[in-house]
Structure formats: structure tokens, C-alpha cells
Write a protein that holds these residues in place. Structure first.
Motif: not given
Length: 352
Positions: A149-156, A193-212
Motif C-alpha cells: 500500500v505504501m509502495f503504491l501511494l508513493l509510486l502514484a 493514515g495507514l500507520w495509524s490503522l495498523r497501530f490500532v489493529e496491532r493492539q487489537k491483535a494482541m488483545e485478541l490473543t490474550r482473550q483466546a
């Protein structure tokens, strides 16, 4: 990040407005954005040397002023060469060219160099920006080393202005100087914006792993590492006092997938050969860098050498293709019968 992304980041940064302030801004920022990776030349001395010095002082805040001076000097040499050959710089369709201002070139190079450190921080390999005062590795682990996604944004941002310029020339539109500023700013905003989304989803991934509740033992620490392209797909590594467990998480569906057998790595005992390997050059460098190291004594070879492997569980990507022993950034130390290091390998390449 991989080199092409760094180069394009420097060029897009320049197009966001810096190229209007000084001549050669785009050249300087493009070169500076990739300059820290010149430390790969240490690999000529062998793979262990490459691991030790990669993302070393060239990726530190202390090294940035000196690298900026080197980049500015290189651009100055190019400028002098063009002058000697009487080669004028490209004009911007009748608009006056920006002046050659070397201090601005220097500070623009500093900005591009800092972008390199920032981009490398975003993946899970890590950087040591405060070295040598603070040798700790820092990693954001929010994007893969190659992020499509980053690559395509920069290329565009780099190609779209030229394409639209061709369309405009066909209909007789006036070509404006320094095209692409809007595209560059949009691409950089999209990356944040992509970094912000990924930061939020990373925290969510760890929380889901804890809950599992994959491990019934006390959790010592945990990390989540990104897959390329999909911001909702993650690999988590959970450390407990006795073992590590790897899981694959889909934050969009909430699914946590892990095998109680194939994805669990029990901490191996420290054999004499393993202790010797840890004290070797490779062992010292690897354990200084690795965040989730797994050091295994896998027994003797036909030559009577004991094989000790080093792996970092953050890099178990593509194991279905490479196999469990084909993990990237893996090292091997061979210990002889006298409990001395016979030779070392990194990623199958022997350290001479």
C-alpha cells in the motif's frame, strides 16, 4: 524498509514543497533517504559482520549530521561537474529555477535521513537511534519490510503528475512548474493514515490473543508482527516462563489460529554446546539484536560437530514454503569436540 521505498519516500518528500526552496533538493533528499543502508557494505566481510553493523551508526541520530554532510558534498560535486560541462539545470517552463542554497540542501538531507530511521522503525527488525548512548533496539512492528500500500501511494505520487501532464499537453493546457505537490502531500497523508490503522489493529491483535487464552501460564511478554498488504492479518508471539506460542490473528473477524503442537516452542535447556555458541561472535551479535530468540542444540553432524541454531520467532513468515528450519535471519554455530567454535553461518552463508 526495502531500498526502493526509501528512495521514493525521499523524492516524494521533496515534491511536497522542498524542491521549490532550493535547487537539487530532489536529488539530495532521494539520495539521503537511502544513504543509511550503505552499511550493507559490511556484509562483504561476511554475514555475521553484516548482521552486527546493519542498522548501526548510520541509522542513529548521532550519525545523521555527518551523513547529511556527505550527501551535501556529493551533490556539490555533481553541481561542479555540471558546471564544468556547461550543462544547465532543467528549467521549469519559463519559471525561474530555485537558487542553489547549500545550507538548505544540508537540512533537507537531514529530514530525508530522519525519514529513513522512521520507516525502519515501523517494521519489526528495529533500529537503535540512540546508539551508542543507548544500545536498545526499538521497533514499531506496524508494517512489513515491504508494504504494497505504501509502495503504491508513493509510486502514484511520482508518476500521476507526469501522466496528467501528458493529458494536459494534448489539450493545450499550460504546464505548471513543480507539478505533483498535491499528489505528494496526499501520499504522505495516506501513509500516516495507514500507520495509524495498523497501530490500532496491532493492539487489537494482541488483545485478541490474550482473550483466546492459548497458554494457561503467566504471560511474560507478547508482540504482534505484520503481514504485507493486509492490515487485519497479524502474527503474534506469546512468551511464558516455559515456552513461546505463535498464533495468526485476523482482527477483522476476530479469529485466532494456533496449533497446540506445531506452534508451541518450548524453551530448550542450555547445553554446554549451546553455551559455547551463545558466547561466540554470532551468538553475541544475534542475542543483542533478537527480541524472541530460540537457541537449539540439535545434536552432532556426521563430522562430529554439534549444531546450535539461532532463530527469532518474530520472523516465522512463510514457514509453509520455507519449512520450520528455513526461517529468515537464522544463524548456526558449529561446535567441535573440544567445545570450541568450528565455524558459523548466517542464512546458510559461512562467516569466513
Amino acid at each position: 524498509m526495502e531500498p526502493v521505498t526509501h528512495f521514493m519516500t525521499g523524492a516524494v518528500l521533496s515534491r511536497s514543497g522542498f524542491n521549490r526552496k532550493a535547487a537539487y533538493a530532489t536529488l539530495a533528499m532521494t539520495l539521503a533517504a537511502e544513504a543509511p543502508d550503505l552499511d550493507v557494505l559490511w556484509s562483504l566481510k561476511g554475514p555475521v559482520a553484516g548482521l552486527e553493523y546493519h542498522r548501526g551508526w548510520t541509522h542513529t541520530f548521532l550519525g545523521v549530521p555527518f551523513e547529511a554532510a556527505i550527501v551535501t558534498g556529493a551533490v556539490w560535486l555533481i553541481h561542479r561537474l555540471l558546471q564544468r560541462r556547461a550543462m544547465p539545470r532543467a528549467s521549469h517552463y519559463g519559471e525561474p529555477d530555485p537558487p542553489v542554497r547549500w545550507m538548505r540542501i544540508y537540512w533537507f538531507s537531514v529530514i530525508a535521513l530522519l525519514s529513513h530511521i522512521l520507516l525502519d522503525w515501523t517494521n519489526n527488525y528495529g533500529v537503535r537511534p540512540f546508539f551508542p548512548f543507548n544500545p536498545r533496539w526499538y521497533e514499531g512492528s506496524i508494517v512489513f519490510i515491504f508494504e504494497p500500500v505504501m509502495f503504491l501511494l508513493l509510486l502514484a505520487a511520482l508518476t500521476a503528475p507526469a501522466l496528467f501532464g501528458l493529458v494536459g499537453s494534448e489539450v493545450g493546457a499550460r504546464r505548471s512548474p513543480y507539478r505533483g505537490r498535491g499528489w505528494a502531500i496526499a501520499a504522505l497523508t495516506g501513509i500516516v493514515g495507514l500507520w495509524s490503522l495498523r497501530f490500532v489493529e496491532r493492539q487489537k491483535a494482541m488483545e485478541l490473543t490474550r482473550q483466546a487464552g492459548l497458554r494457561q501460564e503467566q504471560i511474560v511478554r507478547m508482540t504482534a508482527d505484520p503481514f504485507p498488504g493486509n492490515p487485519f492479518r497479524w502474527q503474534t508471539v506469546t512468551e511464558t516462563p516455559l515456552a513461546f506460542q505463535v498464533a495468526r490473528v485476523n482482527t477483522l473477524t476476530g479469529e485466532v489460529s494456533s496449533s497446540s503442537q506445531a506452534d508451541v516452542y518450548y524453551k530448550p535447556p542450555s547445553t554446554l554446546a549451546a553455551l559455547v555458541a551463545k558466547r561466540s561472535w554470532l551468538g553475541h551479535v544475534y542475542l543483542d539484536w533478537s527480541q524472541f530468540p530460540l537457541v537449539n542444540d540439535i545434536g552432532e553432524t556426521e563430522d562430529g560437530l554439534t549444531t546450535v541454531t539461532f532463530r527469532d520467532l518474530r520472523f516465522l513468515y512463510g514457514t509453509s514454503i520455507l519449512g520450520r528450519d528455513g526461517v529468515p535471519l537464522a544463524g548456526t554455530v558449529f561446535v567441535n569436540g573440544d567445545r570450541r567454535v568450528d565455524h558459523m553461518e548466517m542464512n546458510g552463508h559461512i562467516q569466513r
